[in-house]
Design an enzyme around this catalytic site. Structure first.
Site, PDB file in Angstrom:
ATOM      1  N   LYS A 114      31.237 -47.675  33.359  1.00  0.00           N
ATOM      2  CA  LYS A 114      30.811 -47.489  34.749  1.00  0.00           C
ATOM      3  C   LYS A 114      31.563 -48.442  35.669  1.00  0.00           C
ATOM      4  O   LYS A 114      31.914 -48.092  36.791  1.00  0.00           O
ATOM      5  CB  LYS A 114      29.306 -47.775  34.865  1.00  0.00           C
ATOM      6  CG  LYS A 114      28.407 -46.606  34.526  1.00  0.00           C
ATOM      7  CD  LYS A 114      26.973 -46.966  34.901  1.00  0.00           C
ATOM      8  CE  LYS A 114      25.989 -45.926  34.365  1.00  0.00           C
ATOM      9  NZ  LYS A 114      24.587 -46.330  34.645  1.00  0.00           N
ATOM     10  N   ARG A 136      28.162 -45.549  20.720  1.00  0.00           N
ATOM     11  CA  ARG A 136      28.484 -44.853  21.957  1.00  0.00           C
ATOM     12  C   ARG A 136      29.823 -44.130  21.797  1.00  0.00           C
ATOM     13  O   ARG A 136      30.626 -44.428  20.930  1.00  0.00           O
ATOM     14  CB  ARG A 136      28.545 -45.839  23.107  1.00  0.00           C
ATOM     15  CG  ARG A 136      29.713 -46.804  22.982  1.00  0.00           C
ATOM     16  CD  ARG A 136      29.864 -47.764  24.167  1.00  0.00           C
ATOM     17  NE  ARG A 136      29.291 -47.242  25.369  1.00  0.00           N
ATOM     18  CZ  ARG A 136      28.354 -47.886  26.074  1.00  0.00           C
ATOM     19  NH1 ARG A 136      27.914 -49.051  25.674  1.00  0.00           N
ATOM     20  NH2 ARG A 136      27.872 -47.355  27.185  1.00  0.00           N
ATOM     21  N   GLU A 189      20.074 -45.474  34.140  1.00  0.00           N
ATOM     22  CA  GLU A 189      19.815 -46.320  35.289  1.00  0.00           C
ATOM     23  C   GLU A 189      20.549 -45.659  36.453  1.00  0.00           C
ATOM     24  O   GLU A 189      21.738 -45.352  36.326  1.00  0.00           O
ATOM     25  CB  GLU A 189      20.374 -47.735  35.094  1.00  0.00           C
ATOM     26  CG  GLU A 189      20.035 -48.611  36.292  1.00  0.00           C
ATOM     27  CD  GLU A 189      20.760 -49.954  36.347  1.00  0.00           C
ATOM     28  OE1 GLU A 189      21.709 -50.152  35.566  1.00  0.00           O
ATOM     29  OE2 GLU A 189      20.369 -50.783  37.181  1.00  0.00           O
TER      30      GLU A 189
END
Length: 566
Positions: A274, A264, A38
RNA sequence: UGGGGCGUCGCCAAGCGGUAAGGCAGGGGACUUUGGAUCCCCCAUCCGCAGGUUCGAAUCCUGCCGCCCCAGCCA
């Protein structure tokens, strides 16, 4: 992508096994993967794991990997991020060829599919507010309640949905929801929102739309449109898989992708979120997204980590479903491994102390040949000017050396790398007692660094000629966080920030050929570590970043000595 | 108390019923014109725990325990 040396780790993983089996058993004739960022922030090393996985699988099985931006939320996304992400993927060494896509390119198709769903009675427009929807959703242990609008006719929903698109309603006034099961144990199946009203300009679609599909309504269908066979994502999307499948089964999509999830990446001494990275940038804790201490790909690149090292690291850590935290030492190992093989050796003195060779003729200089990389003879050699006055590292001298200290000391002979043996004859100090000059003598018979009589000093020091030395600023970097698990034990994350993550050293000297070292190349300052020019560097004001220090067993010995003296 | 996952050496991670790979870290040694690199050796009688099945289990079954994710009109 091609590498001169074979990948050091030939390993498979559960996803590759699935891919291989799908191919072998004929469920797939070819495979397509995708990396779906994204564009709302910068890529970090965690994304690199996913990139290496997706592109790596495509490469290994002769398939294709698309770069698809998941740009369904215009309020958070920006063109700046799109450009930076594409550049980072390219830097990492991967090529998507013609396959650059955007979920926003599918908005019309997705809209039509939403209409299909409404007509089939599988979706409806809900007039509840966000708060009301939340209240109706139930909790983890209690089932949800159906919205009063759930039973309205398809025609009415259709009309409302078209008016939503036409811009008749403000943000949040209505949403389109799938009609699935408000009592499901899986909350994602409790009539998930498919479309919401967002009056915002999209980085790519501009003002063409004021309703936007949610992740769930966009991702799987985008995969299907692109013919993605294996849609690989992280563990937190496991609960979404039933919805992913439901949509694929209930829509006339052109292909049937499958979703697979893996754990992850987590790394010690840093943070890969983020949200937190954005905070570090916004609160000025670091100098920007590309600060050399940041785990972003742009930060790592500025720090001097080679892409190959990142790829090797990804191969090293494997892919599994166990949630894990990798010790950052493993990343550092992968990076040093590449750099040791490829980095050119150079001389630089960070904390200089002057050596005067008293028996070396005043005014005389000579060029000495120094190998560029002992690990790689094809790297050739360079000439370094030698003269009567040299800079050496302050750490390389001790007036009263302890037992295991092998470097220069009064009366002791050491080798100057690729030059001569020198012996310290006299220590000159300033009034404060600080050593300013070491008066030495050299042995002319040891030119090049070897003695005809075979004697061998226990230490070899790096050096820079005073007359030719170029001043430079050197920035030393260390872990961003002192704690291996930042914010652990309910500590505030920022308490664990390492106050010494950046140390700026001015008054350093480097050898002349470093004056025009290009940004993007990492060299080894012999005996110190790997360094690269920073983008801040200018011809008259050189700046180098320390990528990583060399392993230092002397420092380790000292640390041990301090821990248990005697 | 719902649903979905995961538990093999300090950190990763192979293992897919036949008797515990490998890497990182750590320790020791050799070699060395980088106290770097390289090379050699050591580092889980044991696989979250407890039962069971089997000639044989980390691998199959049962029951516990622990950890993670999910209640955005974020992705």
């Amino acid at each position: 992508m091609s590498t001169e040396t074979p990948t050091p780790f030939e390993r498979t993983d559960f996803i590759r096994e699935i891919v291989a089996a799908d191919l072998r058993e004929g469920r797939r004739r070819s495979i397509v993967t995708r990396f779906p960022p994204e564009p709302n922030g910068y890529l970090h090393i965690g994304h690199a794991k996913s990139i290496c996985l997706n592109f790596g699988i495509a490469e290994q099985f002769g398939g294709q990997c698309n770069l698809r931006f998941d740009d369904t939320n215009p309020v958070k996304e920006e063109q700046e991020y799109i450009d930076a992400i594409a550049a980072d993927v390219r830097w990492l060494g991967f090529d998507w060829g013609e396959h650059l896509y955007f979920a926003s390119d599918y908005f019309q198709q997705l809209y039509e599919w939403a209409v299909d769903l409404i007509k089939a009675g599988k979706a409806y427009v809900d007039d509840l507010t966000a708060d009301e929807i939340r209240e109706h959703r139930g909790t983890l242990t209690e089932p949800g309640r159906e919205s009063p609008w759930r039973s309205r006719s398809a025609d009415e929903s259709l009309d409302l949905f078209e008016r939503m698109r036409a811009g008749e309603f403000p943000n949040g006034e209505r949403v389109l929801r799938a009609r699935i099961d408000m009592a499901s144990g899986n909350i994602n199946l409790r009539d998930p929102v498919l479309y919401r009203i967002v009056h915002a300009t999209h980085p790519r679609a501009g003002d063409a739309w004021c309703i936007y599909p949610t992740y769930d309504f966009a991702h799987g269908q985008s995969d299907a449109i692109e013919g993605v066979t294996h849609s690989i994502c992280t563990l937190e999307f496991q609960d979404h898989r039933p919805l992913y499948d439901w949509l694929i089964e209930n829509l006339p999509v052109p292909s049937h992708p499958h979703q697979y999830e893996f754990a992850r990446l987590n790394l010690t001494h840093t943070v890969l979120s983020k949200r937190v990275l954005l905070r570090l940038v916004n609160e000025g804790r670091v100098k920007g997204w590309d600060d050399p201490r940041m785990p972003t790909l742009s930060g790592i690149r500025r720090r001097g980590f080679p892409a190959e090292g990142i790829r090797d690291f990804a191969a090293m850590i494997g892919v599994a479903r166990n949630e894990s935290v990798i010790e950052i030492e493993m990343l550092e190992h992968a990076v040093r491994d590449v750099l040791n093989r490829t980095a050119l050796r150079r001389f630089a003195v960070l904390d200089p102390i002057k050596v005067v060779i008293e028996n070396y003729p005043e005014g005389q200089i000579e060029e000495l040949e120094v190998p560029n990389n002992p690990e790689d003879p094809s790297a050739g050699s360079r000439d370094v000017t030698f003269g009567r006055e040299l800079w050496i590292e302050r750490d390389d001298f001790m007036e009263e050396p302890p037992a295991k200290f092998f470097r220069l000391a009064p009366g002791r002979e050491v080798r100057l790398r690729s030059a001569y043996f020198v012996t310290c004859r006299e220590v000159v100090k300033d009034p404060a007692g600080r050593v300013t000059v070491l008066k030495c003598t050299y042995d002319p018979a040891t030119r090049g660094g070897a003695a005809p009589d075979g004697r061998r000093p226990k230490a070899t020091l790096h050096w820079v000629p005073v007359a030719q030395a170029i001043p430079a600023e050197v920035r030393l970097y260390d872990h961003l966080f002192t704690a291996p698990y930042p914010g652990g034990d309910d500590r505030d994350l920022f308490e664990d920030l390492n106050p010494d993550s950046e140390t700026v050293r001015r008054g350093c000297f480097v050898e002349p050929c470093l004056a025009d070292a290009p940004v993007g190349t990492t060299v080894q300052f012999e005996r110190l570590g790997y360094f690269c020019p920073d983008p801040d560097s200018a011809p008259d004001a050189l700046v180098f970043n320390r990528t990583l220090a060399l392993r230092d067993t002397w420092a380790k010995l000292q640390a041990q000595g301090q821990r248990d003296p005697g």
